[in-house]
Design a protein around this motif. Structure first.
Motif, PDB file in Angstrom:
ATOM      1  N   THR A   4       0.830  -1.202   0.000  1.00  0.00           N
ATOM      2  CA  THR A   4       0.000   0.000   0.000  1.00  0.00           C
ATOM      3  C   THR A   4       0.864   1.251   0.000  1.00  0.00           C
ATOM      4  OG1 THR A   4      -1.793  -1.124   1.179  1.00  0.00           O
ATOM      5  CG2 THR A   4      -1.793   1.286   1.213  1.00  0.00           C
ATOM      6  N   ALA A   5       1.909   1.257   0.824  1.00  0.00           N
ATOM      7  CA  ALA A   5       2.830   2.394   0.829  1.00  0.00           C
ATOM      8  C   ALA A   5       3.457   2.571  -0.545  1.00  0.00           C
ATOM      9  CB  ALA A   5       3.912   2.178   1.888  1.00  0.00           C
ATOM     10  N   ALA A   6       3.834   1.464  -1.167  1.00  0.00           N
ATOM     11  CA  ALA A   6       4.447   1.537  -2.496  1.00  0.00           C
ATOM     12  C   ALA A   6       3.477   2.123  -3.513  1.00  0.00           C
ATOM     13  CB  ALA A   6       4.897   0.141  -2.935  1.00  0.00           C
ATOM     14  N   LYS A   7       2.219   1.678  -3.493  1.00  0.00           N
ATOM     15  CA  LYS A   7       1.231   2.209  -4.427  1.00  0.00           C
ATOM     16  C   LYS A   7       1.060   3.714  -4.240  1.00  0.00           C
ATOM     17  CE  LYS A   7      -1.641  -1.938  -5.027  1.00  0.00           C
ATOM     18  NZ  LYS A   7      -2.988  -2.509  -4.826  1.00  0.00           N
ATOM     19  N   ILE A   8       1.032   4.152  -2.993  1.00  0.00           N
ATOM     20  CA  ILE A   8       0.878   5.576  -2.720  1.00  0.00           C
ATOM     21  C   ILE A   8       2.045   6.359  -3.298  1.00  0.00           C
ATOM     22  CG2 ILE A   8       0.893   7.310  -0.879  1.00  0.00           C
ATOM     23  CD1 ILE A   8      -0.653   5.217   0.836  1.00  0.00           C
ATOM     24  N   VAL A   9       3.251   5.936  -2.991  1.00  0.00           N
ATOM     25  CA  VAL A   9       4.441   6.662  -3.449  1.00  0.00           C
ATOM     26  C   VAL A   9       4.521   6.663  -4.975  1.00  0.00           C
ATOM     27  CG1 VAL A   9       6.962   6.651  -3.470  1.00  0.00           C
ATOM     28  CG2 VAL A   9       5.733   6.283  -1.324  1.00  0.00           C
ATOM     29  N   LEU A  10       4.236   5.535  -5.596  1.00  0.00           N
ATOM     30  CA  LEU A  10       4.348   5.447  -7.055  1.00  0.00           C
ATOM     31  C   LEU A  10       3.260   6.243  -7.765  1.00  0.00           C
ATOM     32  CD1 LEU A  10       5.232   1.658  -7.447  1.00  0.00           C
ATOM     33  CD2 LEU A  10       6.767   3.613  -7.603  1.00  0.00           C
ATOM     34  N   ALA A  11       2.099   6.380  -7.136  1.00  0.00           N
ATOM     35  CA  ALA A  11       0.985   7.075  -7.784  1.00  0.00           C
ATOM     36  C   ALA A  11       1.055   8.586  -7.622  1.00  0.00           C
ATOM     37  CB  ALA A  11      -0.340   6.567  -7.228  1.00  0.00           C
ATOM     38  N   ILE A  12       1.856   9.056  -6.675  1.00  0.00           N
ATOM     39  CA  ILE A  12       1.911  10.494  -6.404  1.00  0.00           C
ATOM     40  C   ILE A  12       2.531  11.264  -7.572  1.00  0.00           C
ATOM     41  CG2 ILE A  12       3.096  12.257  -5.020  1.00  0.00           C
ATOM     42  CD1 ILE A  12       2.789  10.410  -2.607  1.00  0.00           C
ATOM     43  N   LYS A  13       1.845  12.317  -7.954  1.00  0.00           N
ATOM     44  CA  LYS A  13       2.431  13.335  -8.819  1.00  0.00           C
ATOM     45  C   LYS A  13       2.461  14.636  -8.027  1.00  0.00           C
ATOM     46  CE  LYS A  13       1.405  11.589 -13.452  1.00  0.00           C
ATOM     47  NZ  LYS A  13       0.771  11.875 -14.757  1.00  0.00           N
ATOM     48  N   ARG A  14       3.497  15.398  -8.238  1.00  0.00           N
ATOM     49  CA  ARG A  14       3.678  16.638  -7.476  1.00  0.00           C
ATOM     50  C   ARG A  14       2.404  17.476  -7.509  1.00  0.00           C
ATOM     51  NH1 ARG A  14       8.422  19.385  -6.034  1.00  0.00           N
ATOM     52  NH2 ARG A  14       8.099  21.582  -5.526  1.00  0.00           N
ATOM     53  N   GLY A  15       1.925  17.874  -6.349  1.00  0.00           N
ATOM     54  CA  GLY A  15       0.721  18.685  -6.269  1.00  0.00           C
ATOM     55  C   GLY A  15      -0.538  17.901  -5.986  1.00  0.00           C
ATOM     56  N   ASP A  16      -0.453  16.571  -5.938  1.00  0.00           N
ATOM     57  CA  ASP A  16      -1.626  15.758  -5.626  1.00  0.00           C
ATOM     58  C   ASP A  16      -2.115  16.019  -4.209  1.00  0.00           C
ATOM     59  OD1 ASP A  16      -2.002  14.455  -8.008  1.00  0.00           O
ATOM     60  OD2 ASP A  16      -0.981  12.606  -7.415  1.00  0.00           O
ATOM     61  N   SER A  17      -3.419  15.880  -4.011  1.00  0.00           N
ATOM     62  CA  SER A  17      -3.991  15.866  -2.677  1.00  0.00           C
ATOM     63  C   SER A  17      -4.078  14.425  -2.190  1.00  0.00           C
ATOM     64  CB  SER A  17      -5.390  16.475  -2.690  1.00  0.00           C
ATOM     65  OG  SER A  17      -6.270  15.657  -3.466  1.00  0.00           O
ATOM     66  N   ILE A  18      -4.298  14.242  -0.898  1.00  0.00           N
ATOM     67  CA  ILE A  18      -4.456  12.893  -0.361  1.00  0.00           C
ATOM     68  C   ILE A  18      -5.665  12.216  -0.991  1.00  0.00           C
ATOM     69  CG2 ILE A  18      -4.917  11.541   1.730  1.00  0.00           C
ATOM     70  CD1 ILE A  18      -3.411  13.679   3.318  1.00  0.00           C
ATOM     71  N   ASN A  19      -6.740  12.956  -1.150  1.00  0.00           N
ATOM     72  CA  ASN A  19      -7.954  12.384  -1.737  1.00  0.00           C
ATOM     73  C   ASN A  19      -7.714  11.914  -3.166  1.00  0.00           C
ATOM     74  OD1 ASN A  19     -10.884  11.852  -1.501  1.00  0.00           O
ATOM     75  ND2 ASN A  19     -11.025  13.377  -3.136  1.00  0.00           N
ATOM     76  N   HIS A  20      -6.932  12.690  -3.921  1.00  0.00           N
ATOM     77  CA  HIS A  20      -6.652  12.315  -5.312  1.00  0.00           C
ATOM     78  C   HIS A  20      -5.827  11.034  -5.371  1.00  0.00           C
ATOM     79  CE1 HIS A  20      -5.402  13.811  -9.585  1.00  0.00           C
ATOM     80  NE2 HIS A  20      -6.330  12.882  -9.613  1.00  0.00           N
ATOM     81  N   VAL A  21      -4.848  10.919  -4.509  1.00  0.00           N
ATOM     82  CA  VAL A  21      -4.029   9.706  -4.466  1.00  0.00           C
ATOM     83  C   VAL A  21      -4.888   8.500  -4.084  1.00  0.00           C
ATOM     84  CG1 VAL A  21      -2.101   8.549  -3.324  1.00  0.00           C
ATOM     85  CG2 VAL A  21      -1.917  10.959  -3.948  1.00  0.00           C
ATOM     86  N   ALA A  22      -5.754   8.676  -3.094  1.00  0.00           N
ATOM     87  CA  ALA A  22      -6.636   7.581  -2.673  1.00  0.00           C
ATOM     88  C   ALA A  22      -7.515   7.112  -3.832  1.00  0.00           C
ATOM     89  CB  ALA A  22      -7.498   8.024  -1.497  1.00  0.00           C
TER      90      ALA A  22
END
Length: 221
Positions: A4-22
């Protein structure tokens, strides 16, 4: 090292909100929020004005290698088929069958099964070789501009890439970048009998004057 941590880190693009990543990784907001706090404490990410960015790019690469190894060993689920492209750090949009699928919130499927599940995405032409190499890491086949015969690809999930030279227009629906609704409707109208149920859903939900109905389509034949 957690998936889950890996998915979060890999999906993040600069400027994302937590809700967008979820939304991107299809995990509950509360669970992602908890992991975001841990990742920030570990100095892997940073949060500024409620926006997220990666600070430890070496760890991101380690997560990428871990997830590629995990996915290449197992059958990729339909749900994960829509998560993996977010790991590529390249712009894309869902199109064709997947434009209907995303705009109807998963309410419409056509010509796909668990054993043969192509995912259709628009990508920049300049990125095409990088996309092919990216999916190869996950043990997933790709084709260009055309859906292959199921017997010609390995596994159930595979990706059909449509290279674009004039830019990519995207709208976001529940964490998924998809071609604009008008473009999706135009695609569906080109093969209206197959997409009639999707057009009905879209006409109703988005108040579009499509005049979509099974009855009218049958009479017109």
């Amino acid at each position: 090292m957690d998936s889950t941590a890996a998915k979060i880190v890999l999906a993040i693009k600069r400027g994302d909100s937590i809700n967008h990543v979820a939304s991107k990784i299809d995990v509950s907001y509360s669970w992602v929020y908890d992991w975001i706090e841990r990742l920030e404490d570990a100095e892997i990410i940073a949060i500024t004005d409620n926006r997220i960015q990666i600070t430890d790019h070496e760890m991101r690469q380690q997560y990428a290698e871990m997830m590629a190894a995990l996915y290449s060993r197992d059958t990729i689920s339909q749900e994960d088929a829509y998560v993996i492209p977010h790991f590529a750090s390249m712009e894309f949009t869902y199109t064709e069958i997947d434009a209907a699928y995303v705009w109807t919130h998963g309410g419409y499927q056509i010509a796909r099964s668990h054993d043969d599940y192509p995912v259709f995405i628009d990508v920049h032409d300049r990125d095409i070789e990088r996309w092919i190499a990216f999916f190869e890491q996950f043990g997933v086949d790709t084709t260009i501009n055309e859906r292959p015969d199921a017997s010609d690809v390995e596994g159930n999930v595979h990706y059909v890439l449509f290279p674009k030279t004039d830019g990519i227009a995207a709208e976001w629906v529940e964490g998924n970048p998809v071609i604009p609704l008008d473009d999706a409707v135009d695609q569906m109208m080109e093969n209206r009998p197959a997409y009639e149920p999707a057009l009905e859903i879209i006409a109703d939900e988005y108040d579009r004057d499509i005049d979509a109905s099974h009855h009218d389509a049958t009479n017109s034949d």
